[in-house]
Design an enzyme around this catalytic site. Structure first.
Site, PDB file in Angstrom:
ATOM      1  CG  ASP A 226     -27.022  17.859 -12.104  1.00 56.96           C
ATOM      2  OD1 ASP A 226     -28.062  18.351 -11.681  1.00 56.96           O
ATOM      3  OD2 ASP A 226     -26.336  17.078 -11.407  1.00 56.96           O
TER       4      ASP A 226
ATOM      5  CG  ASP B 140     -17.171   9.687 -13.631  1.00 58.33           C
ATOM      6  OD1 ASP B 140     -17.916  10.621 -14.007  1.00 58.33           O
ATOM      7  OD2 ASP B 140     -16.249   9.846 -12.817  1.00 58.33           O
TER       8      ASP B 140
ATOM      9  CE  LYS C 254     -29.235  13.995 -11.681  1.00 59.32           C
ATOM     10  NZ  LYS C 254     -28.029  14.087 -10.865  1.00 59.32           N
TER      11      LYS C 254
ATOM     12  NE  ARG D 282     -14.910   8.747 -16.871  1.00 55.28           N
ATOM     13  CZ  ARG D 282     -15.372   9.960 -16.558  1.00 55.28           C
ATOM     14  NH1 ARG D 282     -16.468  10.417 -17.119  1.00 55.28           N
ATOM     15  NH2 ARG D 282     -14.744  10.718 -15.686  1.00 55.28           N
TER      16      ARG D 282
ATOM     17  CG  ASP E 156     -21.574  13.619 -19.635  1.00 55.21           C
ATOM     18  OD1 ASP E 156     -21.572  14.859 -19.485  1.00 55.21           O
ATOM     19  OD2 ASP E 156     -21.085  12.843 -18.801  1.00 55.21           O
TER      20      ASP E 156
ATOM     21  CE  LYS F 209     -10.606  12.633 -16.861  1.00 62.11           C
ATOM     22  NZ  LYS F 209     -10.998  13.295 -15.589  1.00 62.11           N
ATOM     23  N   GLY F 210     -16.860  13.207 -19.671  1.00 66.61           N
ATOM     24  CA  GLY F 210     -18.076  12.388 -19.761  1.00 66.61           C
ATOM     25  C   GLY F 210     -18.669  12.205 -21.148  1.00 66.61           C
TER      26      GLY F 210
HETATM   27  C1  PRP Z   1     -20.280  16.230 -15.271  1.00 66.46           C
HETATM   28  C2  PRP Z   1     -20.843  16.025 -16.645  1.00 66.46           C
HETATM   29  C3  PRP Z   1     -21.139  17.410 -17.157  1.00 66.46           C
HETATM   30  C4  PRP Z   1     -21.382  18.201 -15.883  1.00 66.46           C
HETATM   31  C5  PRP Z   1     -22.844  18.504 -15.730  1.00 66.46           C
HETATM   32  O1  PRP Z   1     -18.917  16.425 -15.368  1.00 66.46           O
HETATM   33  O2  PRP Z   1     -19.928  15.333 -17.475  1.00 66.46           O
HETATM   34  O3  PRP Z   1     -20.043  17.970 -17.854  1.00 66.46           O
HETATM   35  O4  PRP Z   1     -20.925  17.392 -14.792  1.00 66.46           O
HETATM   36  O5  PRP Z   1     -23.113  19.116 -14.520  1.00 66.46           O
HETATM   37  P1  PRP Z   1     -23.680  20.584 -14.343  1.00 66.46           P
HETATM   38  O6  PRP Z   1     -24.811  20.766 -15.333  1.00 66.46           O
HETATM   39  O7  PRP Z   1     -24.158  20.555 -12.920  1.00 66.46           O
HETATM   40  O8  PRP Z   1     -22.562  21.552 -14.556  1.00 66.46           O
HETATM   41  P2  PRP Z   1     -17.851  16.020 -14.243  1.00 66.46           P
HETATM   42  O9  PRP Z   1     -17.463  17.233 -13.503  1.00 66.46           O
HETATM   43  O10 PRP Z   1     -18.380  14.876 -13.432  1.00 66.46           O
HETATM   44  O11 PRP Z   1     -16.618  15.556 -15.069  1.00 66.46           O
HETATM   45  P3  PRP Z   1     -16.435  14.382 -16.119  1.00 66.46           P
HETATM   46  O12 PRP Z   1     -17.195  14.793 -17.350  1.00 66.46           O
HETATM   47  O13 PRP Z   1     -14.967  14.392 -16.323  1.00 66.46           O
HETATM   48  O14 PRP Z   1     -16.957  13.098 -15.526  1.00 66.46           O
END
Ligand code: PRP
Length: 183
Positions: A100, A156, A128, A162, A97, A37-38
């Site tokens: 990481d 979030d 990041k 958010r 978004d 969703k981010g």
């Molecule tokens: C978060 C963010 C990215 C992902 C990045 O998603 O929105 O999609 O993590 O992390 P990574 O590079 O370690 O894979 P999250 O799982 O928190 O879901 P959300 O987008 O629904 O908040």
């Protein structure tokens, strides 16, 4: 709240980013595939910038999640695909978004690659500055941040924050009652 990236800075950078992408992609219709969703706030801003700068788009989504209620990824990301037209032969921009560990972007990139797009590029709002579990760097990004847990602009903590129009590190005062600041 300690604001790391403010609203004006975000607006300027999103506009610039859209310009950079258009100059590489040209004015042929772009298929945007955004990760829920981010990315929804960044997506809403950048697609309108694309429009202002003359691009035509098709916008689709993939639902992917790795964090759950935690502050670091738990296992591999799980993907739920909505019905969407395959991107075969298209110019595609995969939008998220934050980058990481790299697992989410890499997994979704692979899904799209298999559909044989003509061009496939990735764009994330935040990168990041950490060692990735998967070797991937985005083709386009808005800002680089340190190894901090940030929220706002779509990002979030447990579904919260958010709506903030800026990127911030949350402090203990801002946390919902009974919760602790994520490490
Ligand atoms: C978060 C963010 C990215 C992902 C990045 O998603 O929105 O999609 O993590 O992390 P990574 O590079 O370690 O894979 P999250 O799982 O928190 O879901 P959300 O987008 O629904 O908040």
């Amino acid at each position: 709240m300690n604001i790391l990236i403010g609203e004006d800075e975000i607006r300027e950078r999103v506009k610039e980013l859209a310009g950079e992408i258009i100059s590489d992609f040209g004015y042929e219709e772009i298929s945007i595939v955004a990760l829920l969703k981010g990315s929804f706030v960044f997506l809403a801003d950048i697609i309108r910038e694309f429009h202002r700068q003359g691009s035509k788009l098709v916008v689709e989504f993939i639902d992917v999640s790795s964090y759950g209620g935690a502050t670091s990824p738990q296992g591999g990301p799980s993907v739920r695909e909505f019905a969407r037209p395959p991107v075969c032969g298209r110019k595609v921009l995969l939008v998220d978004d934050i980058l990481d560990t790299g697992r989410t972007l890499s997994k979704c990139r692979l899904i799209l690659e298999k559909e044989d797009p003509r061009v496939l590029k990735t764009c994330v709002f935040l990168v990041k500055d950490v060692k990735r579990l998967v070797d991937i760097s985005p083709d386009y990004y808005g800002f680089e941040i340190g190894n901090k847990f940030v929220v706002g602009y779509g990002l979030d903590y447990d579904g919260r924050f958010r709506e903030l129009p800026y990127i911030t590190e949350i402090d203990d005062i801002s946390m919902p009652a009974g919760r602790q600041k994520p490490k």
